[in-house]
Design a protein around this motif. Structure first.
Motif, PDB file in Angstrom:
ATOM      1  N   PHE A  59      16.003  41.709  30.767  1.00  0.00           N
ATOM      2  CA  PHE A  59      16.662  41.372  32.023  1.00  0.00           C
ATOM      3  C   PHE A  59      17.370  40.031  31.900  1.00  0.00           C
ATOM      4  CE2 PHE A  59      17.286  41.474  36.570  1.00  0.00           C
ATOM      5  CZ  PHE A  59      17.246  42.847  36.837  1.00  0.00           C
ATOM      6  N   GLY A  60      18.614  39.997  32.404  1.00  0.00           N
ATOM      7  CA  GLY A  60      19.411  38.781  32.360  1.00  0.00           C
ATOM      8  C   GLY A  60      19.590  38.184  33.739  1.00  0.00           C
ATOM      9  N   TYR A  73      20.340  45.979  27.672  1.00  0.00           N
ATOM     10  CA  TYR A  73      19.775  46.732  26.547  1.00  0.00           C
ATOM     11  C   TYR A  73      19.540  45.795  25.365  1.00  0.00           C
ATOM     12  CZ  TYR A  73      19.610  51.485  28.223  1.00  0.00           C
ATOM     13  OH  TYR A  73      19.242  52.631  28.889  1.00  0.00           O
ATOM     14  N   LEU A  74      18.334  45.865  24.812  1.00  0.00           N
ATOM     15  CA  LEU A  74      17.961  45.019  23.679  1.00  0.00           C
ATOM     16  C   LEU A  74      18.169  45.701  22.343  1.00  0.00           C
ATOM     17  CD1 LEU A  74      14.663  43.490  25.120  1.00  0.00           C
ATOM     18  CD2 LEU A  74      17.015  42.624  25.284  1.00  0.00           C
ATOM     19  N   GLU A  75      18.507  46.964  22.373  1.00  0.00           N
ATOM     20  CA  GLU A  75      18.783  47.733  21.154  1.00  0.00           C
ATOM     21  C   GLU A  75      19.666  48.912  21.523  1.00  0.00           C
ATOM     22  OE1 GLU A  75      14.873  48.778  19.957  1.00  0.00           O
ATOM     23  OE2 GLU A  75      14.625  50.353  21.449  1.00  0.00           O
ATOM     24  N   ASN A  76      20.295  49.491  20.513  1.00  0.00           N
ATOM     25  CA  ASN A  76      21.078  50.692  20.753  1.00  0.00           C
ATOM     26  C   ASN A  76      20.157  51.848  21.130  1.00  0.00           C
ATOM     27  OD1 ASN A  76      23.496  49.434  20.097  1.00  0.00           O
ATOM     28  ND2 ASN A  76      23.425  50.089  17.960  1.00  0.00           N
ATOM     29  N   ALA A  77      20.567  52.619  22.109  1.00  0.00           N
ATOM     30  CA  ALA A  77      19.856  53.852  22.416  1.00  0.00           C
ATOM     31  C   ALA A  77      20.190  54.879  21.337  1.00  0.00           C
ATOM     32  CB  ALA A  77      20.276  54.356  23.785  1.00  0.00           C
ATOM     33  N   PRO A  78      19.440  55.970  21.234  1.00  0.00           N
ATOM     34  CA  PRO A  78      19.771  57.013  20.255  1.00  0.00           C
ATOM     35  C   PRO A  78      21.225  57.443  20.366  1.00  0.00           C
ATOM     36  CG  PRO A  78      17.644  57.456  21.247  1.00  0.00           C
ATOM     37  CD  PRO A  78      18.212  56.281  21.989  1.00  0.00           C
ATOM     38  N   ASN A 127      18.698  38.538  27.268  1.00  0.00           N
ATOM     39  CA  ASN A 127      17.366  38.702  27.847  1.00  0.00           C
ATOM     40  C   ASN A 127      16.795  37.335  28.197  1.00  0.00           C
ATOM     41  OD1 ASN A 127      14.957  39.839  28.678  1.00  0.00           O
ATOM     42  ND2 ASN A 127      14.084  39.830  26.625  1.00  0.00           N
ATOM     43  N   LEU A 128      16.670  37.068  29.494  1.00  0.00           N
ATOM     44  CA  LEU A 128      16.182  35.775  29.965  1.00  0.00           C
ATOM     45  C   LEU A 128      14.726  35.825  30.411  1.00  0.00           C
ATOM     46  CD1 LEU A 128      19.276  34.643  32.097  1.00  0.00           C
ATOM     47  CD2 LEU A 128      18.708  33.983  29.753  1.00  0.00           C
ATOM     48  N   LEU A 129      14.071  36.952  30.207  1.00  0.00           N
ATOM     49  CA  LEU A 129      12.670  37.067  30.612  1.00  0.00           C
ATOM     50  C   LEU A 129      11.783  36.087  29.846  1.00  0.00           C
ATOM     51  CD1 LEU A 129      12.285  40.938  30.883  1.00  0.00           C
ATOM     52  CD2 LEU A 129      12.000  39.299  32.758  1.00  0.00           C
ATOM     53  N   PRO A 130      10.733  35.583  30.485  1.00  0.00           N
ATOM     54  CA  PRO A 130       9.794  34.714  29.778  1.00  0.00           C
ATOM     55  C   PRO A 130       9.111  35.471  28.639  1.00  0.00           C
ATOM     56  CG  PRO A 130       9.447  34.621  32.160  1.00  0.00           C
ATOM     57  CD  PRO A 130      10.368  35.768  31.901  1.00  0.00           C
ATOM     58  N   PRO A 131       8.640  34.760  27.624  1.00  0.00           N
ATOM     59  CA  PRO A 131       7.939  35.408  26.513  1.00  0.00           C
ATOM     60  C   PRO A 131       6.781  36.276  27.018  1.00  0.00           C
ATOM     61  CG  PRO A 131       8.365  33.111  25.996  1.00  0.00           C
ATOM     62  CD  PRO A 131       8.733  33.299  27.429  1.00  0.00           C
ATOM     63  N   GLY A 132       6.684  37.477  26.487  1.00  0.00           N
ATOM     64  CA  GLY A 132       5.594  38.373  26.839  1.00  0.00           C
ATOM     65  C   GLY A 132       5.846  39.241  28.049  1.00  0.00           C
ATOM     66  N   VAL A 133       6.933  38.993  28.803  1.00  0.00           N
ATOM     67  CA  VAL A 133       7.252  39.804  29.984  1.00  0.00           C
ATOM     68  C   VAL A 133       8.280  40.854  29.602  1.00  0.00           C
ATOM     69  CG1 VAL A 133       8.164  39.795  32.349  1.00  0.00           C
ATOM     70  CG2 VAL A 133       6.761  37.880  31.528  1.00  0.00           C
ATOM     71  N   THR A 134       8.051  42.092  30.009  1.00  0.00           N
ATOM     72  CA  THR A 134       8.953  43.187  29.684  1.00  0.00           C
ATOM     73  C   THR A 134       9.471  43.843  30.957  1.00  0.00           C
ATOM     74  OG1 THR A 134       7.115  44.772  29.548  1.00  0.00           O
ATOM     75  CG2 THR A 134       7.797  43.673  27.501  1.00  0.00           C
ATOM     76  N   LEU A 148      15.966  34.501  38.448  1.00  0.00           N
ATOM     77  CA  LEU A 148      17.037  35.332  37.893  1.00  0.00           C
ATOM     78  C   LEU A 148      16.540  36.680  37.393  1.00  0.00           C
ATOM     79  CD1 LEU A 148      18.954  32.607  35.864  1.00  0.00           C
ATOM     80  CD2 LEU A 148      19.971  34.008  37.677  1.00  0.00           C
ATOM     81  N   THR A 149      15.300  36.721  36.937  1.00  0.00           N
ATOM     82  CA  THR A 149      14.800  37.899  36.220  1.00  0.00           C
ATOM     83  C   THR A 149      13.667  38.635  36.927  1.00  0.00           C
ATOM     84  OG1 THR A 149      13.244  36.535  34.950  1.00  0.00           O
ATOM     85  CG2 THR A 149      15.439  36.885  33.990  1.00  0.00           C
TER      86      THR A 149
END
Length: 450
Positions: free
Chosen positions: A377-378, A384-389, A352-359, A164-165
């Motif tokens: 990544f889903g 997005y994991l946070e708001n952009a500016p 975010n479905l990525l495995p731990p440590g993967v970006t 998936l990711t």
């Protein structure tokens, strides 16, 4: 309602610049005819800056036509369109029901199909892939992916979440190099269509079933240890084979039965019926600033069934249809009062479905260039994991795009969505994502100043 729709949508549309996909290898072009410029009937006076942008694209010859669909909540989508579906004289005007090759915008559809099986309890995100396709039980990993096929045994199994990711360690013919690319081509691991000429060559080596495709993929070493690296891949195509095994029905039938049918997506096809060819756009390729047809509608490769349904790049759709898919996601799984997916399933799919440590570090200009905030990544798309500016895009915004320039995104918090349909290679030839967000921001400024 107008102020509410515009206020929400302008925040959403500034995110248009962030969705996209990798370009595909292109055939050599031939000179194209001069574009036929046309203003679509019912041009959108509310989003006049966006309308002017689209009109300018066509008038300047950047593209034959373009359509956008933007919506919030359960309000009807706002459509903006300009030009025609091809350069041919007398070609139909581009509109909400025109048909476009959406390439990797197929990936979120496949991802949601898999998540329906997670919802049903037939698939687990952390199930090993070999549970469904035994050929993946003993994978090997390349020691030098760009230069050699030398390999060592994999230390970890490929999991469903890896498919998936894009973290399974699988490659892709569009980014593989050297011996690995040659091996993919030799084994027919090329799950995409470009035009009839390239397809005739691809079919001499490509398998004719998803099951055989998956088995051939399993015979090639991985580019990285499973669960350790984000690498754009054929993972969603392999996932189609998993869906077949887990559901007990052909992959394309499952997608039709559980997603396209319930969503009333009547203009989304794996192959375009002859009766609908009049709505199909022509696809183009740019070399420099020269645009030439690479897949004309009348002789399109999409008029014939593919070797098998490509879960990573196989669908043709319309702006109206894909908006319905996004609308369902924005609503937490319902559309027109009908539940298609559980709210919990949709939320999980767009997390975010990525495995731990993967970006996830973006995909060049195909995802908007330099990332403005941290992303994950889903299920077949970035998130997005946070708001952009400035809060644009906002945390939780999910989406992806296609190799021929199409764009799609959904903000589940604000319940907003958008898609843009164009048709040319490479997808980043023109800065459509940036231009659309800027034009819509100007629309917002004008309307709120009243």
């Amino acid at each position: 309602m107008r102020t509410h729709w515009l206020g929400g949508t302008m925040v959403l549309l500034a995110f248009a610049a962030t969705m996209g996909d990798a370009r595909q290898a292109q055939p050599a072009p031939q000179p194209a005819p001069a574009p036929t410029v046309a203003a679509a009937p019912g041009a959108n006076p509310l989003l006049r800056e966006t309308q002017a942008l689209f009109d300018g694209y066509v008038a300047s010859g950047k593209m034959p036509g373009v359509v956008g669909a933007f919506g919030v909540g359960d309000a009807p989508p706002q459509f903006v369109s300009a030009g025609r579906i091809s350069d041919d004289p007398g070609a139909p005007l581009a509109g909400p029901d025109s048909l476009w090759r959406i390439y990797s915008m197929t990936k979120p559809v496949t991802g949601m199909a898999a998540m329906l099986l997670v919802e049903d309890g037939r698939i687990g995100l952390d199930d090993p892939l070999s549970k469904y396709i035994p050929a993946f039980a003993n994978m090997r990993v390349l020691t030098s992916p760009d230069t050699s096929l030398d390999s060592v045994p994999a230390k970890k199994p490929i999991l469903i979440r890896h498919l998936l990711t894009h973290s399974a360690g699988l490659g892709y013919s569009i980014n593989a190099k050297g011996p690995l690319l040659q091996e993919y081509e030799r084994r027919g691991i090329v799950p995409a269509q470009v035009n009839a000429q390239m397809e005739a060559k691809a079919r001499t080596a490509r398998p004719t079933t998803l099951a055989e495709f998956a088995n051939r993929v399993a015979a090639v070493p991985l580019i990285a240890e499973p669960g350790t690296k984000w690498h754009y891949s054929i993972g969603l195509d392999v996932l189609g084979a998993v869906i077949e095994q887990a559901s007990g029905m052909p992959f394309d039938r499952f997608v039709q039965t559980r997603l396209l049918g319930p969503l009333n997506m009547r203009s989304t096809y794996w192959s375009v019926p002859a009766s609908e060819v009049g709505r199909l756009s022509t696809n183009y390729v740019f070399v420099g600033d020269v645009r030439a047809p690479t897949d004309r509608a009348a002789t399109s490769v999409y008029l014939k069934p593919p070797s098998f349904p490509y879960g990573g790049a196989g669908l043709v759709s319309s702006a109206r249809d894909y908006d319905r898919f996004l609308h369902m996601l924005a609503n937490g799984g319902t559309l027109d009062g009908r539940r298609v997916m559980k709210a919990e399933t949709v939320a999980l799919a767009m997390s975010n479905l990525l495995p731990p440590g993967v970006t996830f570090g973006g995909l060049g200009d195909g995802t908007g260039g330099v990332m403005s905030a941290r992303m994950g990544f889903g299920a077949g798309g970035s998130v997005y994991l946070e708001n952009a500016p400035g809060g644009v895009p906002s945390k939780g915004t999910f989406g992806w795009g296609g190799a021929a320039g199409t764009i799609a995104w959904v903000d589940p918090v604000r319940k907003m969505r958008g898609t843009v349909m164009v048709q040319y290679f490479p997808d980043d030839k023109w800065p459509v994502r940036r231009n659309v967000s800027a034009a819509l921001a100007r629309d917002m400024q004008r309307l709120t100043a009243r």
